[in-house]
Design a protein around this motif. Sequence first.
Motif, PDB file in Angstrom:
ATOM      1  N   VAL A   2      -8.150   1.096   2.248  1.00 50.84           N
ATOM      2  CA  VAL A   2      -7.896   1.587   0.890  1.00 50.84           C
ATOM      3  C   VAL A   2      -9.219   1.840   0.170  1.00 50.84           C
ATOM      4  CG1 VAL A   2      -6.861   1.034  -1.336  1.00 50.84           C
ATOM      5  CG2 VAL A   2      -5.697   0.375   0.775  1.00 50.84           C
ATOM      6  N   LEU A  12      -4.591   6.425  -0.137  1.00 55.74           N
ATOM      7  CA  LEU A  12      -4.084   5.060  -0.032  1.00 55.74           C
ATOM      8  C   LEU A  12      -4.276   4.350  -1.379  1.00 55.74           C
ATOM      9  CD1 LEU A  12      -5.670   4.148   3.421  1.00 55.74           C
ATOM     10  CD2 LEU A  12      -3.314   4.852   2.999  1.00 55.74           C
ATOM     11  N   VAL A  60       0.854  -1.186   0.000  1.00 52.58           N
ATOM     12  CA  VAL A  60       0.000   0.000   0.000  1.00 52.58           C
ATOM     13  C   VAL A  60       0.892   1.240   0.000  1.00 52.58           C
ATOM     14  CG1 VAL A  60      -1.767   1.310   1.229  1.00 52.58           C
ATOM     15  CG2 VAL A  60      -1.847  -1.189   1.218  1.00 52.58           C
TER      16      VAL A  60
END
Length: 435
Positions: A210, A218, A44
């Motif tokens: 996310v 993100l 991420v």
Amino acid sequence: MAITRRQFLGWIGGAAAGSTTLAGTVAHGASNKEFKGYPGSFGVLHDTTKCIGCRKCEQACSEVNAMPAPAHPFDDLSVLEKERRTTVTEHTVVNKFEKTGNDKSEIKKTDGSNAGADNSGKNIALYAKKQCNHCLEPACASACFVKAFQKDKTGAVTYDASLCVGCRYCMVACPFNIPTYEYDEPLTPRVMKCTMCLPLIKEGKLPGCVKICPREALVFGERDDLIKQARMRIEKYPDQYVDHIYGEHEMGGTSWLYLSSVPFSEIGMREDLGTHSAPQLTAGALSAVPIVVGLWPVLLTGVYAISKRKDKIAKEEQEAAVTRTQEEADELMAKKLDELKKKMAKEKETAIKTEVKKALDEAARAAKAIEEAKAADEAEAAKTSETAELSGTAGDDVPQPVAAGVASQKSDDVFDDQDEEASDASDSLSPEEEK
């Protein structure tokens, strides 16, 4: 079968005692070969310049992991006024950092919510999300001797609670101060941290944080692609970012990567970790630690036998305690049942006596009513007789039945006289008159 903490301490004590006999034997510690991560593993990218501190990621993390409701609702942004760390019920937290616009450490402008410095002296808010960084060579996994922590091929660092013995070495080893421990859980405490939503990743879905992020601060994808994307942002907007991707090399590299408009130390991140992984840093120290070779199997066998014996005794004591408790419970139950039976019998007897007394009272009242009714009838009959006697005396001193008979006789005589007169008249008529 998982070993217990007590068993582990026993093994350590035995190893310390036996190490004095074979101190010359050397064990090879962790390898000094650098690990670059599994090919195609995920990660991420957190662009802190886009983060607005909305705490949506905290909410999604709580929902995905079925956490209890927090003390402060997720729309309460007052919690950002104090720097926080992860807890057993909060696997990710967002922290707020403020810098003055004309501070010596210039705050670079961003294309997101953080408008950047304007030399007006106003404080500018910066936000950074904190969670497990999922190192390529995790320090927690290196310190865990029961292999409760593992680096998954997806990039996530996983934890198996069934193997954990609660030594908490992982908490000491983690350079990012992430793992937390369930101290309030007396029976089966666990080490808690972010899992990068591994179950969702295996289903082909995005991690909760996310997916919910409203500003795309993100980004999820393959780690190599994220590094390329981060490098492109830095090259395209050199005035908006520090020329560094945090996590690309720190502690041998992490699956969680960061971009920032200010030095990373100013948003609560360590910059003193270096680029070597934890296993590399411990390889030299571990290689110098002597261990038992010849007596190690014998030692462990003895410790295992002792542990099994203790377990057997503990099990027998537990079974005896359970049996004793059951007997006491049965005895107490029998006593209570006996008391209940006596109480019910007494209540039944009282109820019967009450019903009998009630029936006798009703019978007495009915008998009394019958006697009163009989007396009333007798009184009425006596009154009627007296009235009849009084009315017979007033009719010529002749009883009413006799008078009635005389009157009837007189009437019959009159009718007889009339019949004789009619017969005489008939005899005096001629045949023609009779016709």
